[in-house]
Design a protein around this motif. Sequence first.
Motif: not given
Lengths: 81, 81
Positions: A58, A68-69, A72-73
Amino acid sequence: MEKSLKSAEYARLIALLVATRHKAGIRQHALAKKLRKPQSFVAKYEGGERRLDVVEFLAIAEALGADPLKLLRRFIRGKGQ
Amino acid sequence: MEKSLKSAEYARLIALLVATRHKAGIRQHALAKKLRKPQSFVAKYEGGERRLDVVEFLAIAEALGADPLKLLRRFIRGKGQ
DNA sequence: TTAATCCGATCCTATTTTGGGATAATCCCG
DNA sequence: CGGGATTATCCCAAAATAGGATCGGATTAA
């Protein structure tokens, strides 16, 4: 669950971070400075010599100006292919 | 970037995973089995004795039947408080 | 009560990983 | 080429990890 560090999974994650850094036009040394770490820290995780834990991931994503999301996705989406 | 393991950040992440496991009604031993790891592995990361990298986090979330992205989103949202 | 389980924390220690400054190797552009 | 910029590697003491064994508490059964 296999050992993470040398896995193909992990290699993909790292590739994502390296690509993100390149797109952002940030050098290892500059990223390291933002993270208050030596350049060798960045060189090592990018080289797969050191694991990144969730909190570090992060911090790095943020330092790179990335979400970050979303990262990660993308990582998760890239599975199984 | 400070050391992750003993940080408040990390404690929150772990708390989230422990709570998720409890809600799922899964025991450490059962989770460990799914992960093909000894029970002490789960006890250690839940006890903050061991760091979790991103790949491991994903594997654990899946083993708990949780959505890794949702977990991470909740984690990120809980920041700064 | 005593015994048998279950659950999770802790112990032990050989093995593996990490920290980070120094140095080497590459890259890149003029 | 020259040489600064960038990245990779070295070194090795210190720190973290692996995982089977064991501990103690809680619950239940006999």
